[in-house]
Design a protein around this motif. Structure first.
Motif, PDB file in Angstrom:
ATOM      1  N   CYS A   1      35.382   0.160 -40.264  1.00 57.59           N
ATOM      2  CA  CYS A   1      34.123   0.774 -39.843  1.00 57.59           C
ATOM      3  C   CYS A   1      32.924  -0.160 -40.016  1.00 57.59           C
ATOM      4  CB  CYS A   1      33.890   2.076 -40.614  1.00 57.59           C
ATOM      5  SG  CYS A   1      34.976   3.431 -40.090  1.00 57.59           S
TER       6      CYS A   1
ATOM      7  N   PRO B   1      34.759   2.166 -35.126  1.00 58.15           N
ATOM      8  CA  PRO B   1      33.641   2.640 -34.299  1.00 58.15           C
ATOM      9  C   PRO B   1      33.619   1.948 -32.940  1.00 58.15           C
ATOM     10  CG  PRO B   1      32.904   2.050 -36.513  1.00 58.15           C
ATOM     11  CD  PRO B   1      34.304   1.563 -36.392  1.00 58.15           C
TER      12      PRO B   1
ATOM     13  N   GLU C   1      27.999   1.526 -31.920  1.00 61.94           N
ATOM     14  CA  GLU C   1      27.849   2.821 -32.590  1.00 61.94           C
ATOM     15  C   GLU C   1      27.509   2.579 -34.060  1.00 61.94           C
ATOM     16  OE1 GLU C   1      30.157   7.033 -32.162  1.00 61.94           O
ATOM     17  OE2 GLU C   1      31.364   5.299 -32.645  1.00 61.94           O
TER      18      GLU C   1
END
Length: 665
Positions: free
Chosen positions: A291, A358, A362
């Motif tokens: 992430c 992601p 984003e």
């Protein structure tokens, strides 16, 4: 090129690997033990092969069955996932000897890190700091930590605070390690009371490139097992971060590492850090790294296994912050006792990604990696982790708030979970300040349940929702006769809650909760007003189990019969099985005098051993448990009679303490 991958694992692990395979156009093969026949990972695979049996030792840990499944399904590569055989050098060699592609590090690298004592010697030679005790332990070395050389995850791990108890703890750890790992070797090292568990994600190709993809702080633990992980580590200065990353790269180079792996370190309060172990596989907590980097680590594993180079000499710089929590079917208020049963509902609001990093650009979102869905069964053979929920955002504070809010609004029905505890951790001032260490959950008791007012109002909402579901239209005229109050009873954690209400011309009126006004009621939603504040309660019923979700917290109630059946009540002194499992050890006999808290027997469930202790002082008057016996929840294990010249004890399910263990995903 790889055409078809068999994942030698189950649950969310298999689903995670399948997701990256699908994105690359690679076919997928699942294997499944009998309890997993209807599991989501089996339905998602292009092909699935049954491994007859239920216990891991008969199924997922059988190299011969895994290789036969690969041949039968036409797979040309095997990904081990994490847990089970993922760190078995013998399994890796067998895969390669079978002419299949092994999606993992070389067997020699796995073997080098497989025994912690040897691994520490190799790391010390490579200049990586390690924790050691010189010679025979002395008083100055206390406290000490006994660890299994071939194990992990807490099995065979014991804290020693007095030298007099060292030999006994060593003997107990050896026995536990032998049973768990087939290797009785243990060692001792200094125990750092308030250290932090910080690890570095590594990724290396076969062409000499070694990436350190940032670090993760995994200090929030229970029973030496992680429950909250985040990246980057909070309150870590740039110099320490750089030295950690270089030490991790040195560890990888020292053993010729290829693929994804993790170097784990203990960070002391004074800023020094020490090598703990190297996990020669992908980690459960790898999503937080994905992430903050935007990388798909499983995709890179697959490409490296095909011989590709990593895309660049250096990895992309991390952006923002990510936090992951492990949602377990367990009861924190009862010594983290694992739960079994059916997941009636698993719904996390606001999820933007499933098993994937992601999307490009984003900056904030919520990811869910789950091995269970509505209707899935949680059994005794495997780990009790239901899902991983991960939030990412530009700052740590935003990520923590996003994750806590999503968990608080989640619908998790059917089983007791650690969800509320996770919310309390994420909202705790010390956590938000970044002041975390491995003793966090010992220092801060966050196991308390929903407050009494919240439970009482939830019980009222459950009763009113039930009344709304049973309500029928009035066909005749009203009679001017007062309605008799209706009574409903619910139980939660041994406490009974009685609700009294009656129906009037104006609707339902709650007599047991004066001052509470009913705004609206329907079978699945009740709105109550207390002191001018309205709150909505969402109600879901599954047989006699009623789940009520509201801003006051999640409450699970058991509807009680109006007239209890006396035959269902156990006799005083009955020691009942608190969970289904296998009796693996009995240390009591009829006629024995026992004290409160004395261990009587051990149950094995979810690959962990759980001590069942006497609830009070007394004499064993009946013993029904035998080694090897399978028992269900509520089964009578023993009866503790009153000791001489004392009053009889009440019925109890006994005291249960989980042994420190290694759940396999």
């Amino acid at each position: 090129m790889i055409g078809s991958v068999l994942v030698a694992n189950r649950g969310e692990i298999a689903r995670r690997v399948f997701r990256s395979c699908r994105d690359l156009g690679i076919a997928t093969v699942a294997v499944f033990a009998d309890p997993d026949a209807d599991a989501p990972h089996v339905r998602e695979a292009d092909a699935a092969v049954r491994l007859p049996g239920a216990a891991p030792g008969d199924t997922y840990l059988r190299t011969d069955l895994i290789l036969a499944a690969a041949r039968a399904a036409g797979a040309d590569a095997i990904h081990p996932g994490y847990g089970f055989l993922s760190e078995s050098a013998e399994f890796a060699r067998a895969v390669l000897d079978a002419g299949l592609v092994w999606i993992g590090p070389p067997p020699e690298a796995i073997a080098a890190m497989g025994v912690k004592t040897r691994a520490k010697e190799l790391m010390a030679a490579a200049g990586v700091p390690v924790l050691t005790v010189s010679g025979e332990p002395t008083q100055a070395d206390l406290p000490l930590l006994v660890k299994a050389a071939a194990g992990g995850g807490g099995r065979g791990m014991r804290v020693v605070r007095e030298l007099a108890s060292l030999e006994a703890e060593l003997a107990a750890a050896r026995a536990e390690a032998l049973a768990a790992f087939g290797n009785a070797e243990v060692f001792v090292e200094p125990y750092v009371e308030t250290g932090r568990h910080v690890e570095v994600q590594l990724l290396a190709d076969a062409h000499g490139t070694v990436w350190a993809l940032g670090e993760r702080d995994c200090s929030i633990q229970r029973r030496h097992q992680k429950v909250v992980e985040e990246s980057p580590a909070p309150l870590l200065d740039a110099d320490t971060r750089a030295r950690l990353h270089e030490a991790a790269r040195a560890a990888a180079r020292a053993i010729g590492y290829v693929g994804a792996g993790t170097a784990e370190f203990l960070l002391a309060p004074d800023g020094r850090f020490f090598f703990l172990e190297m996990n020669t596989r992908l980690q459960v907590e790898h999503p937080v790294t994905e992430c903050v980097t935007g990388l798909d680590l499983v995709r890179l594993q697959l490409l490296v296994a095909e011989g590709d180079r990593l895309p660049g000499a250096e990895p992309p710089a991390p952006r923002g912050h990510a936090i992951e929590v492990r949602l377990y079917a367990e009861d924190p208020a009862r010594d983290w006792q694992p739960q079994t049963g059916t997941v009636q509902r698993l719904e996390v609001p606001g999820v933007t990604a499933w098993f994937t990093p992601p999307r490009s650009g984003e900056e904030a979102g919520l990811r869910l990696d789950a091995g269970f869905e509505d209707g899935s069964a949680v059994g005794v053979h495997y780990d009790a982790m239901l899902a991983k929920v991960i939030a990412w955002a530009p700052t740590r504070e935003e990520a923590a708030r996003r994750l806590a809010g999503a968990l608080a609004r989640a619908r998790v029905h059917g089983l007791t979970t650690n969800r509320d505890l996770l919310v309390r951790v994420l909202r705790h001032p010390e956590f938000l300040a970044g002041r975390v260490d491995t003793a966090f959950l010992t220092r801060h008791d966050l196991t308390a349940g929903t407050d009494k007012d919240g439970v009482a109002l939830s019980a009222l909402a459950a009763a009113l929702a039930d009344a709304a579901a049973r309500r029928t239209p009035v066909t005749g005229g009203w009679r001017n006769v007062p309605a008799q109050p209706q009574v409903k009873r619910y139980a939660m954690e041994g406490v009974e809650h009685e609700v009294r209400y009656r129906e009037t011309r104006g609707g339902l009126v709650a007599e047991s909760h004066p001052g509470v006004a009913l705004v609206a009621s329907a079978p699945e939603r009740v709105v109550l007003e207390v002191d001018g504040v309205r709150r909505a309660f969402e109600v879901a019923r599954y047989g006699e189990l009623v789940h009520v979700d509201s801003p006051l917290g999640a409450v699970a109630l058991s509807a009680l019969p109006r007239f209890p059946d006396p035959e269902r009540e156990a006799a005083a002194g009955s020691l009942l099985a608190p969970m289904p499992g296998t009796v693996v050890r009995v240390e009591a006999a009829v006629g024995d005098r026992v004290t409160a808290g004395q261990p009587l027997l051990w149950l094995e469930a979810m690959k962990m051993q759980h001590r069942v202790a006497a609830p009070a002082e007394g004499v064993v008057t009946e013993l029904r448990a035998t080694v090897g016996q399978q028992v269900d929840t509520g089964a009578l294990l023993a009866v503790i009679g009153e000791p001489p010249s004392t009053e009889s004890e009440e019925e109890s399910t006994g005291s249960i303490t989980p042994e420190e263990g290694t759940p396999q995903p």
